[in-house]
Design an enzyme around this catalytic site. Structure first.
Site, PDB file in Angstrom:
ATOM      1  N   GLY A   1      26.794  66.441  40.569  1.00 16.54           N
ATOM      2  CA  GLY A   1      25.355  66.245  40.422  1.00 16.54           C
ATOM      3  C   GLY A   1      24.779  65.172  41.324  1.00 16.54           C
ATOM      4  O   GLY A   1      23.612  64.808  41.222  1.00 16.54           O
ATOM      5  N   HIS A   2      25.593  64.656  42.244  1.00 18.78           N
ATOM      6  CA  HIS A   2      25.127  63.550  43.093  1.00 18.78           C
ATOM      7  C   HIS A   2      25.689  63.712  44.491  1.00 18.78           C
ATOM      8  O   HIS A   2      26.632  63.001  44.867  1.00 18.78           O
ATOM      9  CB  HIS A   2      25.551  62.215  42.489  1.00 18.78           C
ATOM     10  N   TYR A   3      25.217  64.683  45.312  1.00 20.90           N
ATOM     11  CA  TYR A   3      24.159  65.609  44.928  1.00 20.90           C
ATOM     12  C   TYR A   3      24.672  67.015  45.179  1.00 20.90           C
ATOM     13  O   TYR A   3      25.563  67.166  46.029  1.00 20.90           O
ATOM     14  CB  TYR A   3      22.916  65.346  45.788  1.00 20.90           C
TER      15      TYR A   3
ATOM     16  N   ILE B   1      27.642  62.466  47.625  1.00 24.35           N
ATOM     17  CA  ILE B   1      27.695  61.052  48.028  1.00 24.35           C
ATOM     18  C   ILE B   1      28.126  60.287  46.788  1.00 24.35           C
ATOM     19  O   ILE B   1      27.599  60.531  45.703  1.00 24.35           O
ATOM     20  CB  ILE B   1      26.301  60.501  48.418  1.00 24.35           C
TER      21      ILE B   1
END
Lengths: 135, 165
Positions: free
Chosen positions: A42-44, A49
């Site tokens: 979820g990042h991203y 990252i």
């Protein structure tokens, strides 16, 4: 998942202490940021990252593993400062150097850390630790 | 006054499960301040590997995620007038640094965090925020200063593996 932990955390790895810092120089730890770290989903999406706060989390765990004073009741009381200098990507290795000092006029400890990856310095971080019972 | 539900938050922030840590914006004055909620539950993945014999302290919400959740709320305020949920193009919001984030009280599953964010200063593309987080009436987190900057996405993508020139 077969491993179990005694604390909850967003990161999957465990920093290895390569120098406990008991001599002249700083303490040092190293941890591989596996591409399978759960935060990357979820990042991203499509562009993983490592979140800045997860760099702080590895420094936090590194600090707890190199505490200059005994006791298992030390806890993170403050992020005194952080500067993010370059991103960390899946597969990078984070090396952290930690220098401990006492906080003036208190029982607290300050940990000044520099976290670096293959790309140079990732973050400069100052954390403050206090004993749980003193709060 | 503006209220935002999570579908609208996802049009502003690029973060997704498990790193989208804002559930609702309850009040916003664009360019000025915002109040947002984040409900903590034991079903978040950070709790998955906890040993069944782990003590009460083991369930304290990860400190760094409290800061992240607060900062994402600040990110909604920052990006509200110019949202770009794509980190690969245009201008993206980068987290430059924080000072004096203090943890005053542990947060546990079942707690609802109320983040209060104020834009204290801005110059050019740089924004400085401050505020606090509460559970009920108790202040659990105090944030003196968080700096964010709008930068071209290439500053991030240019450093990615395989994309360096």
């Amino acid at each position: 998942m077969t491993t179990t932990r005694e604390f909850c955390t967003p990161v999957d790895g465990t920093p290895e202490v390569t120098d406990p810092g008991t001599g002249e120089g700083p303490a040092r730890t190293v941890v591989l940021v596996e591409p399978s770290e759960k935060v990357f989903a979820g990042h991203y999406p499509g562009f993983p990252i490592f979140p800045g706060v997860c760099i702080i989390e590895y420094v936090h765990h590194s600090a707890l593993a190199t505490l200059p004073e005994p006791g298992d009741d030390w806890m993170l009381a403050a992020i005194e400062s952080t500067r993010f200098l370059s991103p960390v990507f899946p597969g990078n290795t984070i090396t952290t150097e930690l220098t401990w000092s006492k906080v003036k006029d208190s029982d607290a400890l300050r940990c000044k850390a520099v976290a670096s990856s293959e790309r140079g310095k990732s973050a400069q971080i100052k954390l403050r630790f206090e004993r749980r019972g003193n709060r | 006054m503006t209220e935002l539900t999570v579908d609208e938050i996802k049009r502003i922030l690029p973060h997704r499960f498990p790193m989208l840590l804002v559930d609702r914006v309850t009040e916003m004055v664009p360019g000025e301040r915002l109040t947002a909620l984040k409900a903590v539950t034991v079903n978040e993945p950070w709790y998955q590997e906890l040993d069944d014999k782990a003590p009460e302290e083991a369930y304290h919400y990860p400190s760094v995620l409290l800061a992240e959740s607060w900062c994402q709320s600040a990110g909604v305020l920052a990006a509200w007038e110019n949202p770009n949920p794509d980190v690969l193009s245009g201008q993206v919001m980068l987290f430059g640094g924080v000072s004096d984030v203090e943890y005053l009280h542990p947060v546990r599953p079942g707690d609802v965090l109320e983040h209060r964010v104020t834009l204290s200063r801005s110059f050019g593309d740089t924004l400085i925020f401050e505020g606090e987080s509460l559970v009920g009436e108790q202040v659990v987190l105090r944030v003196s200063r968080v700096t964010m900057a709008m930068r071209p996405a290439s500053e991030l993508t240019g450093g990615a593996p395989g994309e360096q020139s």
